[in-house]
Design a protein around this motif. Structure first.
Motif, PDB file in Angstrom:
ATOM      1  N   CYS A  72      10.606   8.596  -4.257  1.00  0.00           N
ATOM      2  CA  CYS A  72      11.024   7.208  -4.148  1.00  0.00           C
ATOM      3  C   CYS A  72       9.771   6.385  -3.844  1.00  0.00           C
ATOM      4  O   CYS A  72       8.985   6.739  -2.965  1.00  0.00           O
ATOM      5  N   GLU A  73       9.573   5.300  -4.576  1.00  0.00           N
ATOM      6  CA  GLU A  73       8.381   4.472  -4.422  1.00  0.00           C
ATOM      7  C   GLU A  73       8.664   3.219  -3.585  1.00  0.00           C
ATOM      8  O   GLU A  73       8.072   2.169  -3.803  1.00  0.00           O
ATOM      9  N   CYS A  74       9.556   3.351  -2.621  1.00  0.00           N
ATOM     10  CA  CYS A  74       9.873   2.205  -1.774  1.00  0.00           C
ATOM     11  C   CYS A  74       8.737   1.933  -0.796  1.00  0.00           C
ATOM     12  O   CYS A  74       7.764   2.688  -0.713  1.00  0.00           O
ATOM     13  N   ALA A  75       8.878   0.872  -0.045  1.00  0.00           N
ATOM     14  CA  ALA A  75       7.829   0.439   0.876  1.00  0.00           C
ATOM     15  C   ALA A  75       7.875   1.157   2.229  1.00  0.00           C
ATOM     16  O   ALA A  75       6.987   0.970   3.049  1.00  0.00           O
ATOM     17  N   ASN A  76       8.869   1.993   2.463  1.00  0.00           N
ATOM     18  CA  ASN A  76       8.998   2.710   3.726  1.00  0.00           C
ATOM     19  C   ASN A  76       8.059   3.908   3.733  1.00  0.00           C
ATOM     20  O   ASN A  76       8.251   4.859   2.987  1.00  0.00           O
ATOM     21  N   GLU A  77       7.063   3.890   4.617  1.00  0.00           N
ATOM     22  CA  GLU A  77       6.045   4.944   4.637  1.00  0.00           C
ATOM     23  C   GLU A  77       6.585   6.311   5.040  1.00  0.00           C
ATOM     24  O   GLU A  77       5.949   7.324   4.785  1.00  0.00           O
ATOM     25  N   THR A  78       7.770   6.378   5.639  1.00  0.00           N
ATOM     26  CA  THR A  78       8.332   7.666   6.034  1.00  0.00           C
ATOM     27  C   THR A  78       9.412   8.159   5.074  1.00  0.00           C
ATOM     28  O   THR A  78       9.998   9.213   5.312  1.00  0.00           O
ATOM     29  N   GLU A 135       0.834  -1.204   0.000  1.00  0.00           N
ATOM     30  CA  GLU A 135       0.000   0.000   0.000  1.00  0.00           C
ATOM     31  C   GLU A 135       0.869   1.255   0.000  1.00  0.00           C
ATOM     32  O   GLU A 135       0.574   2.219  -0.699  1.00  0.00           O
ATOM     33  N   ASN A 136       1.959   1.241   0.768  1.00  0.00           N
ATOM     34  CA  ASN A 136       2.870   2.388   0.799  1.00  0.00           C
ATOM     35  C   ASN A 136       3.434   2.664  -0.591  1.00  0.00           C
ATOM     36  O   ASN A 136       3.479   3.815  -1.043  1.00  0.00           O
ATOM     37  N   GLU A 137       3.887   1.625  -1.277  1.00  0.00           N
ATOM     38  CA  GLU A 137       4.438   1.805  -2.627  1.00  0.00           C
ATOM     39  C   GLU A 137       3.385   2.380  -3.569  1.00  0.00           C
ATOM     40  O   GLU A 137       3.669   3.261  -4.385  1.00  0.00           O
ATOM     41  N   GLU A 138       2.164   1.885  -3.474  1.00  0.00           N
ATOM     42  CA  GLU A 138       1.091   2.371  -4.347  1.00  0.00           C
ATOM     43  C   GLU A 138       0.786   3.847  -4.082  1.00  0.00           C
ATOM     44  O   GLU A 138       0.514   4.605  -5.018  1.00  0.00           O
ATOM     45  N   LEU A 139       0.825   4.264  -2.821  1.00  0.00           N
ATOM     46  CA  LEU A 139       0.570   5.671  -2.494  1.00  0.00           C
ATOM     47  C   LEU A 139       1.612   6.585  -3.142  1.00  0.00           C
ATOM     48  O   LEU A 139       1.276   7.635  -3.695  1.00  0.00           O
ATOM     49  N   PHE A 140       2.882   6.178  -3.080  1.00  0.00           N
ATOM     50  CA  PHE A 140       3.938   6.974  -3.707  1.00  0.00           C
ATOM     51  C   PHE A 140       3.769   6.982  -5.231  1.00  0.00           C
ATOM     52  O   PHE A 140       3.991   8.006  -5.891  1.00  0.00           O
ATOM     53  N   ARG A 141       3.341   5.883  -5.781  1.00  0.00           N
ATOM     54  CA  ARG A 141       3.128   5.803  -7.225  1.00  0.00           C
ATOM     55  C   ARG A 141       2.015   6.760  -7.662  1.00  0.00           C
ATOM     56  O   ARG A 141       2.141   7.460  -8.663  1.00  0.00           O
ATOM     57  N   VAL A 142       0.927   6.812  -6.914  1.00  0.00           N
ATOM     58  CA  VAL A 142      -0.186   7.722  -7.220  1.00  0.00           C
ATOM     59  C   VAL A 142       0.292   9.174  -7.143  1.00  0.00           C
ATOM     60  O   VAL A 142      -0.035   9.994  -8.003  1.00  0.00           O
ATOM     61  N   ALA A 143       1.089   9.491  -6.129  1.00  0.00           N
ATOM     62  CA  ALA A 143       1.626  10.848  -5.997  1.00  0.00           C
ATOM     63  C   ALA A 143       2.500  11.200  -7.200  1.00  0.00           C
ATOM     64  O   ALA A 143       2.420  12.320  -7.740  1.00  0.00           O
ATOM     65  N   ASN A 144       3.314  10.259  -7.665  1.00  0.00           N
ATOM     66  CA  ASN A 144       4.159  10.513  -8.830  1.00  0.00           C
ATOM     67  C   ASN A 144       3.342  10.695 -10.095  1.00  0.00           C
ATOM     68  O   ASN A 144       3.688  11.508 -10.959  1.00  0.00           O
ATOM     69  N   GLU A 145       2.258   9.967 -10.223  1.00  0.00           N
ATOM     70  CA  GLU A 145       1.391  10.148 -11.394  1.00  0.00           C
ATOM     71  C   GLU A 145       0.779  11.542 -11.397  1.00  0.00           C
ATOM     72  O   GLU A 145       0.661  12.175 -12.443  1.00  0.00           O
ATOM     73  N   SER A 149      18.432   3.253  -4.531  1.00  0.00           N
ATOM     74  CA  SER A 149      19.145   1.993  -4.327  1.00  0.00           C
ATOM     75  C   SER A 149      19.211   1.644  -2.851  1.00  0.00           C
ATOM     76  O   SER A 149      19.475   2.502  -2.011  1.00  0.00           O
ATOM     77  N   GLY A 150      18.927   0.378  -2.543  1.00  0.00           N
ATOM     78  CA  GLY A 150      19.005  -0.098  -1.180  1.00  0.00           C
ATOM     79  C   GLY A 150      17.776   0.153  -0.329  1.00  0.00           C
ATOM     80  O   GLY A 150      17.742  -0.246   0.833  1.00  0.00           O
ATOM     81  N   HIS A 151      16.768   0.807  -0.870  1.00  0.00           N
ATOM     82  CA  HIS A 151      15.565   1.079  -0.075  1.00  0.00           C
ATOM     83  C   HIS A 151      14.677  -0.152   0.036  1.00  0.00           C
ATOM     84  O   HIS A 151      14.794  -1.099  -0.742  1.00  0.00           O
ATOM     85  N   LEU A 152      13.782  -0.116   1.011  1.00  0.00           N
ATOM     86  CA  LEU A 152      12.925  -1.237   1.365  1.00  0.00           C
ATOM     87  C   LEU A 152      12.002  -1.640   0.220  1.00  0.00           C
ATOM     88  O   LEU A 152      11.271  -0.822  -0.321  1.00  0.00           O
ATOM     89  N   ARG A 153      12.076  -2.939  -0.133  1.00  0.00           N
ATOM     90  CA  ARG A 153      11.200  -3.494  -1.164  1.00  0.00           C
ATOM     91  C   ARG A 153      10.201  -4.431  -0.512  1.00  0.00           C
ATOM     92  O   ARG A 153      10.412  -4.914   0.590  1.00  0.00           O
TER      93      ARG A 153
END
Length: 95
Positions: A39-45, A9-19, A71-75
């Motif tokens: 960054c569309e990683c899974a880290n909500e912060t 869900e965190n990744e999807e939220l960042f993706r929507v913001a980028n769109e 690079s190196g961010h939470l997947r």
């Protein structure tokens, strides 16, 4: 909600913001301009930025299961790096 679902869900939220960002700047920029996408990683912060041209961003989005992250961010579990660039990665979620 379990941890894996929350990470996705965190990744999807960042993706929507980028769109939304892409839609806001697309008519104002030329092809070589770099846009500071989130960054569309899974880290909500995470507040990281990934500089991409609009062409690179469109290429990424042509694959519905792909995300961009520093690079190196939470997947999320099962997500793999499919392309490494200077300081960031394109990742892909499994089917």
């Amino acid at each position: 909600m379990d941890r894996d679902a929350r990470l996705k869900e965190n990744e999807e939220l960042f993706r929507v913001a980028n769109e939304r960002l892409r839609a806001a700047v697309e008519d104002r920029l030329s092809a070589p301009d770099v846009v500071p996408f989130l960054c569309e990683c899974a880290n909500e912060t995470c507040m990281g930025e990934v500089g991409l041209t609009l062409d690179d961003y469109r290429s990424l989005r042509s694959h519905e299961r792909r995300f961009v992250m520093l690079s190196g961010h939470l997947r999320t579990p099962g997500e793999e790096v499919v392309e490494q660039r200077d300081g960031y990665d394109f990742t892909e979620k499994p089917d």
